[in-house]
Design a protein around this motif. Structure first.
Motif, PDB file in Angstrom:
ATOM      1  N   CYS A 145       0.982  -1.163   0.064  1.00 53.73           N
ATOM      2  CA  CYS A 145      -0.091   0.128   0.138  1.00 53.73           C
ATOM      3  C   CYS A 145       0.954   1.302   0.004  1.00 53.73           C
ATOM      4  CB  CYS A 145      -0.871   0.098   1.092  1.00 53.73           C
ATOM      5  SG  CYS A 145      -1.391   1.581   1.773  1.00 53.73           S
ATOM      6  N   LEU A 146       0.780   1.991  -1.042  1.00 49.37           N
ATOM      7  CA  LEU A 146       1.580   3.214  -0.985  1.00 49.37           C
ATOM      8  C   LEU A 146       0.636   4.034  -0.339  1.00 49.37           C
ATOM      9  CD1 LEU A 146       2.466   3.311  -4.845  1.00 49.37           C
ATOM     10  CD2 LEU A 146       4.179   3.035  -2.835  1.00 49.37           C
ATOM     11  N   GLN A 147       1.113   4.863   0.775  1.00 49.38           N
ATOM     12  CA  GLN A 147       0.260   5.843   1.638  1.00 49.38           C
ATOM     13  C   GLN A 147       0.422   7.224   1.237  1.00 49.38           C
ATOM     14  OE1 GLN A 147      -1.201   4.145   4.182  1.00 49.38           O
ATOM     15  NE2 GLN A 147      -2.336   6.233   4.170  1.00 49.38           N
ATOM     16  N   GLY A 148      -0.745   7.750   1.253  1.00 51.18           N
ATOM     17  CA  GLY A 148      -0.832   9.298   0.946  1.00 51.18           C
ATOM     18  C   GLY A 148      -1.802  10.039   2.015  1.00 51.18           C
ATOM     19  N   ILE A 149      -2.098  11.230   1.731  1.00 52.76           N
ATOM     20  CA  ILE A 149      -2.983  11.783   2.613  1.00 52.76           C
ATOM     21  C   ILE A 149      -4.322  11.669   2.039  1.00 52.76           C
ATOM     22  CG2 ILE A 149      -3.938  13.992   3.452  1.00 52.76           C
ATOM     23  CD1 ILE A 149      -1.259  13.403   4.661  1.00 52.76           C
ATOM     24  N   PRO A 150      -5.455  11.121   2.965  1.00 52.52           N
ATOM     25  CA  PRO A 150      -6.712  10.787   2.246  1.00 52.52           C
ATOM     26  C   PRO A 150      -7.264  12.164   2.162  1.00 52.52           C
ATOM     27  CG  PRO A 150      -6.546  10.039   4.743  1.00 52.52           C
ATOM     28  CD  PRO A 150      -5.120  10.550   4.271  1.00 52.52           C
ATOM     29  N   ALA A 151      -7.709  12.306   0.918  1.00 49.64           N
ATOM     30  CA  ALA A 151      -8.324  13.827   0.555  1.00 49.64           C
ATOM     31  C   ALA A 151      -9.798  13.722   0.362  1.00 49.64           C
ATOM     32  CB  ALA A 151      -7.712  14.399  -0.535  1.00 49.64           C
ATOM     33  N   VAL A 152     -10.300  12.672  -0.582  1.00 50.97           N
ATOM     34  CA  VAL A 152     -11.644  12.604  -0.802  1.00 50.97           C
ATOM     35  C   VAL A 152     -12.016  10.926  -0.583  1.00 50.97           C
ATOM     36  CG1 VAL A 152     -13.432  12.699  -2.347  1.00 50.97           C
ATOM     37  CG2 VAL A 152     -11.709  14.389  -2.443  1.00 50.97           C
ATOM     38  N   ALA A 153     -13.048  10.841   0.370  1.00 50.98           N
ATOM     39  CA  ALA A 153     -13.290   9.307   0.573  1.00 50.98           C
ATOM     40  C   ALA A 153     -13.856   8.701  -0.435  1.00 50.98           C
ATOM     41  CB  ALA A 153     -14.200   9.435   1.746  1.00 50.98           C
ATOM     42  N   GLY A 154     -13.704   7.266  -0.465  1.00 52.95           N
ATOM     43  CA  GLY A 154     -14.243   6.220  -1.535  1.00 52.95           C
ATOM     44  C   GLY A 154     -13.444   5.491  -2.070  1.00 52.95           C
ATOM     45  N   VAL A 155     -13.727   4.570  -2.789  1.00 55.78           N
ATOM     46  CA  VAL A 155     -12.920   3.401  -3.366  1.00 55.78           C
ATOM     47  C   VAL A 155     -13.144   3.548  -4.706  1.00 55.78           C
ATOM     48  CG1 VAL A 155     -12.977   0.810  -3.681  1.00 55.78           C
ATOM     49  CG2 VAL A 155     -13.648   1.738  -1.493  1.00 55.78           C
ATOM     50  N   ALA A 156     -12.005   3.388  -5.475  1.00 57.69           N
ATOM     51  CA  ALA A 156     -11.776   3.535  -6.774  1.00 57.69           C
ATOM     52  C   ALA A 156     -11.017   2.288  -7.472  1.00 57.69           C
ATOM     53  CB  ALA A 156     -11.324   5.099  -7.402  1.00 57.69           C
ATOM     54  N   ILE A 157     -11.384   1.605  -8.480  1.00 57.82           N
ATOM     55  CA  ILE A 157     -10.660   0.726  -9.218  1.00 57.82           C
ATOM     56  C   ILE A 157     -10.503   0.996 -10.629  1.00 57.82           C
ATOM     57  CG2 ILE A 157     -10.216  -1.794  -9.840  1.00 57.82           C
ATOM     58  CD1 ILE A 157     -12.229  -2.143  -7.283  1.00 57.82           C
ATOM     59  N   GLY A 158      -9.173   1.222 -11.232  1.00 61.62           N
ATOM     60  CA  GLY A 158      -9.104   1.628 -12.599  1.00 61.62           C
ATOM     61  C   GLY A 158      -7.684   1.668 -12.818  1.00 61.62           C
ATOM     62  N   GLU A 159      -7.440   1.906 -14.282  1.00 57.18           N
ATOM     63  CA  GLU A 159      -6.201   2.100 -14.680  1.00 57.18           C
ATOM     64  C   GLU A 159      -5.175   3.384 -14.591  1.00 57.18           C
ATOM     65  OE1 GLU A 159      -4.576   1.860 -19.273  1.00 57.18           O
ATOM     66  OE2 GLU A 159      -6.474   0.681 -19.093  1.00 57.18           O
ATOM     67  N   ALA A 160      -4.204   3.173 -14.081  1.00 52.20           N
ATOM     68  CA  ALA A 160      -3.351   4.352 -13.729  1.00 52.20           C
ATOM     69  C   ALA A 160      -2.973   5.037 -15.362  1.00 52.20           C
ATOM     70  CB  ALA A 160      -2.136   4.084 -13.254  1.00 52.20           C
ATOM     71  N   LYS A 161      -3.099   6.441 -14.972  1.00 50.42           N
ATOM     72  CA  LYS A 161      -2.831   7.247 -16.170  1.00 50.42           C
ATOM     73  C   LYS A 161      -2.162   8.342 -15.785  1.00 50.42           C
ATOM     74  CE  LYS A 161      -3.127   9.449 -20.315  1.00 50.42           C
ATOM     75  NZ  LYS A 161      -2.732   8.793 -21.359  1.00 50.42           N
ATOM     76  N   ASN A 183      -5.439  10.052 -24.442  1.00 49.74           N
ATOM     77  CA  ASN A 183      -6.303   8.828 -24.288  1.00 49.74           C
ATOM     78  C   ASN A 183      -6.601   8.443 -22.932  1.00 49.74           C
ATOM     79  OD1 ASN A 183      -7.110   8.471 -26.890  1.00 49.74           O
ATOM     80  ND2 ASN A 183      -5.258   7.439 -27.537  1.00 49.74           N
ATOM     81  N   TYR A 184      -7.563   8.737 -22.371  1.00 50.96           N
ATOM     82  CA  TYR A 184      -7.839   8.249 -21.013  1.00 50.96           C
ATOM     83  C   TYR A 184      -8.626   7.115 -20.901  1.00 50.96           C
ATOM     84  CZ  TYR A 184      -6.904  13.090 -19.792  1.00 50.96           C
ATOM     85  OH  TYR A 184      -6.255  14.279 -19.707  1.00 50.96           O
ATOM     86  N   PRO A 185      -8.234   6.056 -19.988  1.00 52.73           N
ATOM     87  CA  PRO A 185      -8.827   4.692 -19.960  1.00 52.73           C
ATOM     88  C   PRO A 185     -10.442   4.960 -19.512  1.00 52.73           C
ATOM     89  CG  PRO A 185      -6.737   4.872 -18.872  1.00 52.73           C
ATOM     90  CD  PRO A 185      -7.090   6.090 -19.155  1.00 52.73           C
ATOM     91  N   VAL A 210      -9.960  15.563 -17.839  1.00 55.26           N
ATOM     92  CA  VAL A 210     -10.347  14.198 -18.329  1.00 55.26           C
ATOM     93  C   VAL A 210     -12.003  14.157 -18.739  1.00 55.26           C
ATOM     94  CG1 VAL A 210     -10.713  11.954 -17.104  1.00 55.26           C
ATOM     95  CG2 VAL A 210      -8.817  13.450 -16.377  1.00 55.26           C
ATOM     96  N   PRO A 211     -12.356  13.530 -19.632  1.00 58.00           N
ATOM     97  CA  PRO A 211     -13.649  13.589 -20.102  1.00 58.00           C
ATOM     98  C   PRO A 211     -14.658  13.165 -19.022  1.00 58.00           C
ATOM     99  CG  PRO A 211     -12.264  12.731 -21.861  1.00 58.00           C
ATOM    100  CD  PRO A 211     -11.601  12.771 -20.600  1.00 58.00           C
ATOM    101  N   VAL A 212     -15.741  13.666 -18.921  1.00 59.13           N
ATOM    102  CA  VAL A 212     -16.722  13.272 -18.100  1.00 59.13           C
ATOM    103  C   VAL A 212     -17.053  11.869 -17.905  1.00 59.13           C
ATOM    104  CG1 VAL A 212     -19.155  13.789 -17.017  1.00 59.13           C
ATOM    105  CG2 VAL A 212     -17.888  15.609 -18.165  1.00 59.13           C
ATOM    106  N   GLY A 213     -17.100  11.190 -16.983  1.00 53.30           N
ATOM    107  CA  GLY A 213     -17.508   9.817 -16.735  1.00 53.30           C
ATOM    108  C   GLY A 213     -16.247   8.801 -16.859  1.00 53.30           C
ATOM    109  N   LEU A 214     -15.175   9.344 -17.080  1.00 57.52           N
ATOM    110  CA  LEU A 214     -14.008   8.360 -17.245  1.00 57.52           C
ATOM    111  C   LEU A 214     -13.046   8.682 -16.137  1.00 57.52           C
ATOM    112  CD1 LEU A 214     -12.306   9.073 -20.989  1.00 57.52           C
ATOM    113  CD2 LEU A 214     -14.349   7.319 -20.116  1.00 57.52           C
ATOM    114  N   LEU A 215     -13.242   9.419 -15.324  1.00 57.70           N
ATOM    115  CA  LEU A 215     -12.272   9.902 -14.107  1.00 57.70           C
ATOM    116  C   LEU A 215     -12.865   9.084 -12.781  1.00 57.70           C
ATOM    117  CD1 LEU A 215      -9.856  11.381 -13.284  1.00 57.70           C
ATOM    118  CD2 LEU A 215     -11.257  13.019 -12.203  1.00 57.70           C
ATOM    119  N   CYS A 216     -12.081   8.131 -12.428  1.00 58.62           N
ATOM    120  CA  CYS A 216     -12.587   7.237 -10.936  1.00 58.62           C
ATOM    121  C   CYS A 216     -11.583   7.649  -9.896  1.00 58.62           C
ATOM    122  CB  CYS A 216     -12.214   5.794 -11.334  1.00 58.62           C
ATOM    123  SG  CYS A 216     -13.176   4.943 -12.443  1.00 58.62           S
TER     124      CYS A 216
END
Ligand code: PEP
Ligand code: MG
Length: 745
Positions: A166-182, A314-316, A334-340
C-alpha cells in the motif's frame, strides 16, 4: 563556510539531475574540508544496502565499495543513530591503515535516506564547525534526494510498487476506486517522463528519428538566425550541439532502448540521463559542462516528441489520474465519466486540485510519497480514499474485496437518492440546512440533482481566474444572474472576490513573501474600490426580481474592514438604484476564517446578518500550518482540540447575538467532522454536491441530543486522534460505518 555552502547550492542548482548534484557535493566537500575522500551513499531500502552514488578522492584512499550492507560498521551507525558519527582512529583491517571518519545522515521527514561521509588517511579531529557544515549540506540536499527516490529515478526497483504494497498518502476525498493508472506529466520535463511499454518498435523509432531531425533543424535555424550577430567563437556552440545530436552513440543508445520495448520518450530519458551522469563525473570542467548541453538537447527532442503527440490524451475507461503535481486543470481535462480516482505526489487535501476532486466526488489521495510515477502508467490500481492507500497490481483477494466494496458504495449512493426530497432534520426534530459550495456554472446543475437548500458559498473568483483580464460588469452580472436564477427562490451566498494566497489572477501577479498572510480577500478589494464596486454593482443588479442574493466578505480581520465594505456596498446600491434597478437589499455576512474575527463576533453582529466559518483558512491560521504544504499536511488536522474549541466559541457567540452561523470549509464534507458540527450547533453546512446526501444521512440518523453530548465529551480531549476515534465509534454504532471506510458498513 556560508560562502562555500552558497557556492555549492548554486552548483547543485546547475547540476540538472541528482547524480550530478551528488558528484558536485562530493567534490566540493572534499575540497572545502581538505579531506582525502568524500563519499555519498544512498539507501536502497528494497535491497537493504547503501549504494555508492558519488565520491571524490585524491587517490590516496582506495575507491570505496559500490554497495555496503545497511548494518555495516560506521555507515550503519550513522543511520541507526540518525546523527553524525565521528571516528578518529579507525583501523581498516585489510589495509592495516588508520583512518579518520566523519559521517552525517541525509534525513528527510525523519527518514534516513543516505550518508555523506568524509575520510582522511591521517589522524584528524573534525571540528564542530566541520560537522555543522556537513549537517547543513545533508539537510540542503535531502529534499532533492527524496524527490528523486520517489520518482523512481535512483533505484528503479526500489520504488516499484510491490503486489499488495500500500502506497500511503493523505486521504483527501473518501471512497473506493478501481481503474487504470494514467500518468500526467509536464511537457518537456525529462524527469517527469514515465516508462511505458510499446509493441510497434519500428513506428516508435520513426517517431524518435523525426523528433531528432526536428531538433536538429531547430539548431540549424538558430545558428543561421544568429550568424550575423553572434561572434564566430560563440557559434562553435551550435556545431557542438549538432555534433551531440548527430552522435551515433546517442541515437544507437536510444534506438536500443526502444527495441527493448521502451517508448521513445522513456528511451530518451534513460539515455540522456546516463550520458549526463558520465559527463558530470568527468574532472575536466569543459566536458563536465557538456552535461547541461545534453540535457537541453534532450528536452528539445522531447518537446518535438510531445509536439507530435499533442492529439488529445487517451484516457482509459476507468482513469485513475496520477501525477507528480496534479492541478485542477489536469483533473478538469479528463472527459466526464472516465475519471475514477486522483492521486497526486504533492499537495494537500485543501489544494484546489483536491477541492475540485471533492466537488466531483472522485476518491483522491494527495502527497502519495513513495509513488513510482515513472512505472505506474497503465497498471491496474485500487484506491482507498478513506485511508489514503493505493494498491498497484493488487492480488486477487484484495481486488475482490475492493470490487465488492466499490459495488456496495454505488448501491449506497443509489439508496441515498431517496433522501433527496426528505427534510434535513435529526430524529429529534433539529433542522440543519445543507447548502452547496460552488464556483462554476456547471456546479449549479449538480446542485439541482441533490436538492441543496441553496448555495452557501459561491467562489466568485473562479470566473476571474479563467480570464485574461478582469471580467466586465456586464459579464459578471450575466453570470451571477444565471446562478441566482437557477436557484431561485433558494438563497445564493455570493462571496466577493477572494484572490491572493494560492489564488492568483494570471493578469495581476502579486509577489509576496507570505501570500497567505498578505493581500488577500477583502484586503485586496478594499484597496481596489474600482474592482470591488464593479463586482458589487454586478451582484446587486443581477438580483433584481429574484431577491435571493446574499453577499459574504472573505478574510475579514477587523470591524473597520466591515464598515468600509458596507460603505462601498451602500454606494453600489445607490449607483444601481440610480440606474433604475429595483433591488431588495441583500443579507450581508462575514466569513470567519481569521481567528481575530472570531473574537469580534459581537461587534460584527451589530453590522451584518450572518456568519460563515471558512474552516480551510481558519484551521491554517489557528494551527499556523499552510493548507497546501505537503511537508506539514499530516499535521493539518481539522479536529485539533484548539479548532473545536474555537468553533464552539464562534457558534456560542453568534447565537448569543441571535445571528445564524454556517460553515463552508472542506470539513463539512468529512463525515466525522460533520457529526461534531451538528453537535456544535451550526445552523447550516455548505459543501460539495457529491457529498451532500451522505451528510444528510448522518443528520437524519444521529439525534441532535446525541451529537451535542458527543461534542461535550470530546471538547475536553487534548488529542485529535482520540476525538476522531470517539466520533467514529458513534458513527459505527449508528450504522453509518459506510461513511468512514470502504464498503457499505
Ligand atoms: C475556507 O477558507 O474555508 C473557504 C471556504 O474558502 P477558500 O477555501 O476558498 O479559501
Ligand atoms: Mg478561505
Amino acid at each position: 563556510m556560508l560562502t562555500v555552502l552558497r557556492q555549492i547550492a548554486q552548483e547543485i542548482d546547475l547540476a540538472g539531475d541528482l547524480p550530478s548534484a551528488l558528484n558536485v557535493v562530493a567534490r566540493c566537500v572534499r575540497e572545502a574540508m581538505q579531506v582525502h575522500l568524500c563519499r555519498i551513499y544512498l539507501i536502497d531500502h528494497k535491497r537493504k544496502k547503501y549504494v555508492l552514488m558519488a565520491f571524490d578522492n585524491n587517490d590516496i584512499l582506495p575507491i570505496p565499495s559500490q554497495s555496503v550492507a545497511l548494518d555495516d560498521g560506521l555507515l550503519g551507525l550513522v543511520a541507526e543513530r540518525v546523527a553524525p558519527v565521528a571516528h578518529l582512529n579507525l583501523t581498516v583491517p585489510e589495509e592495516n591503515n588508520k583512518l579518520a571518519f566523519l559521517g552525517v545522515p541525509i534525513v528527510y521527514h525523519r527518514q534516513v535516506l543516505g550518508v555523506i561521509a568524509v575520510e582522511e588517511a591521517n589522524h584528524r579531529i573534525f571540528s564542530e564547525d566541520e560537522e555543522a557544515f556537513l549537517v547543513t549540506l545533508a539537510a540542503q540536499i535531502a529534499g532533492t534526494v527524496m524527490h528523486a527516490k520517489d520518482m523512481g529515478f535512483i533505484f528503479h526497483a526500489e520504488v516499484t510498487p510491490l503486489e499488495s504494497t500500500c502506497l500511503q498518502g493523505i486521504p483527501a476525498v473518501a471512497g473506493v476506486a478501481i481503474g487504470e493508472a494514467k500518468i500526467i506529466y509536464p511537457i518537456a520535463d525529462l524527469d517527469a517522463i514515465p516508462d511505458r511499454h510499446i509493441t510497434d518498435v519500428d513506428a516508435e523509432i520513426e517517431r524518435f528519428v523525426t523528433a531528432l531531425d526536428a531538433a536538429r533543424l531547430d539548431i540549424i535555424q538558430l545558428q543561421q538566425r544568429l550568424e550575423s550577430t553572434l561572434p564566430k567563437e560563440e557559434q562553435v556552440l551550435f556545431s557542438a550541439y549538432l555534433q551531440i545530436l548527430n552522435s551515433a552513440d546517442l541515437k544507437v543508445g536510444i534506438c536500443t532502448e526502444i527495441e527493448k520495448g521502451q517508448w521513445a520518450e522513456g528511451a530518451l530519458r534513460r539515455v540522456i540521463k546516463t550520458h549526463m551522469m558520465q559527463f558530470s563525473a568527468m574532472t575536466d570542467h569543459y566536458l563536465k559542462e557538456r552535461a547541461e548541453d545534453i540535457l537541453a538537447l534532450g528536452q528539445r527532442v522531447l518537446y518535438h516528441l510531445q509536439e507530435k503527440k499533442k492529439e488529445p490524451l487517451n484516457y482509459p475507461q476507468k482513469t485513475i489520474l496520477i501525477g507528480e503535481k496534479l492541478t485542477a486543470a489536469d483533473i478538469a481535462n479528463v472527459p466526464v465519466g472516465l475519471l475514477c480516482g486522483v492521486v497526486s505526489y504533492s499537495g494537500s487535501g485543501n489544494s484546489h486540485a483536491a477541492i475540485l476532486a471533492r466537488a466531483l466526488n472522485i476518491p483522491t489521495i494527495m502527497s502519495a510519497a513513495g509513488l513510482a510515477v515513472t512505472e505506474l502508467d497503465g497498471k491496474l490500481v485500487v484506491m482507498d480514499g478513506y485511508h489514503g492507500c493505493l494498491y498497484v497490481d493488487p492480488p486477487p483477494k484484495l481486488l475482490q474485496d475492493y470490487t465488492l466494496w466499490a459495488a456496495e458504495e454505488k448501491e449506497l449512493d443509489k439508496e441515498l437518492q431517496a433522501l433527496r426530497s426528505l427534510p434535513c432534520q435529526t430524529s429529534d426534530g433539529h433542522e440543519v440546512a445543507l447548502l452547496l459550495n460552488a464556483g462554476l456554472e456547471s456546479d449549479a446543475a449538480l446542485a439541482l440533482t441533490v436538492a441543496a437548500s441553496g448555495v452557501g458559498l459561491f467562489r466568485t473568483e473562479m470566473s476571474f481566474m479563467n480570464k485574461a483580464q478582469f471580467p466586465t460588469e456586464t459579464e459578471q452580472r450575466n453570470l451571477y444572474g444565471r446562478i441566482l436564477q437557477a436557484f431561485s427562490p433558494r438563497p445564493v451566498t455570493m462571496r466577493t472576490l477572494d484572490i491572493g494566497g494560492d489564488k492568483p489572477l494570471p493578469y495581476l501577479p502579486i509577489h509576496e513573501e507570505n501570500p497567505f498572510l498578505g493581500w488577500r480577500g477583502v484586503r485586496f478589494t478594499l484597496d481596489h474600490p474600482d474592482i470591488f464596486l464593479m463586482q458589487l454593482r454586478a451582484l446587486l443588479s443581477a438580483s433584481e426580481g429574484l431577491d435571493n442574493l446574499q453577499i459574504m466578505l472573505p478574510m475579514v480581520t477587523s470591524v473597520e474592514e466591515v464598515n468600509e465594505a458596507l460603505q462601498l456596498l451602500q454606494r453600489a446600491y445607490e449607483d444601481v438604484s440610480a440606474q433604475g434597478f429595483k433591488i431588495v437589499a441583500p443579507k450581508i455576512g462575514v466569513m470567519l476564517e481569521v481567528p481575530a474575527a472570531i473574537y469580534q463576533i459581537e461587534a460584527m453582529a451589530e453590522r451584518v446578518d450572518f456568519f460563515s466559518v471558512g474552516s480551510n483558512d481558519l484551521v491554517q491560521y489557528i494551527l499556523a500550518i499552510d493548507r497546501n504544504n505537503a511537508r506539514v499536511c499530516d499535521r493539518f488536522d481539522s479536529l485539533h482540540p484548539a479548532v473545536l474549541r474555537t468553533l464552539n466559541h464562534a457558534v456560542e457567540k453568534a447565537h448569543a447575538c441571535h445571528k445564524p452561523i454556517s460553515l463552508c470549509g472542506e470539513i463539512a464534507s468529512d463525515a466525522v467532522a460533520a457529526v461534531l458540527l451538528l453537535g456544535l450547533g451550526f445552523d447550516q453546512l455548505s459543501m460539495n454536491a457529491g457529498i451532500l446526501l451522505r451528510i444528510k444521512w448522518i443528520i437524519r440518523t444521529i439525534s441532535y441530543e446525541r451529537a451535542k453530548a458527543l461534542v461535550q465529551r470530546v471538547l475536553v480531549f487534548n488529542d485529535a486522534a482520540l476525538i476522531r476515534m470517539e466520533v467514529e465509534k458513534v458513527l459505527d454504532e449508528a450504522g453509518l460505518g459506510g461513511l468512514i471506510r470502504a464498503g457499505k458498513r
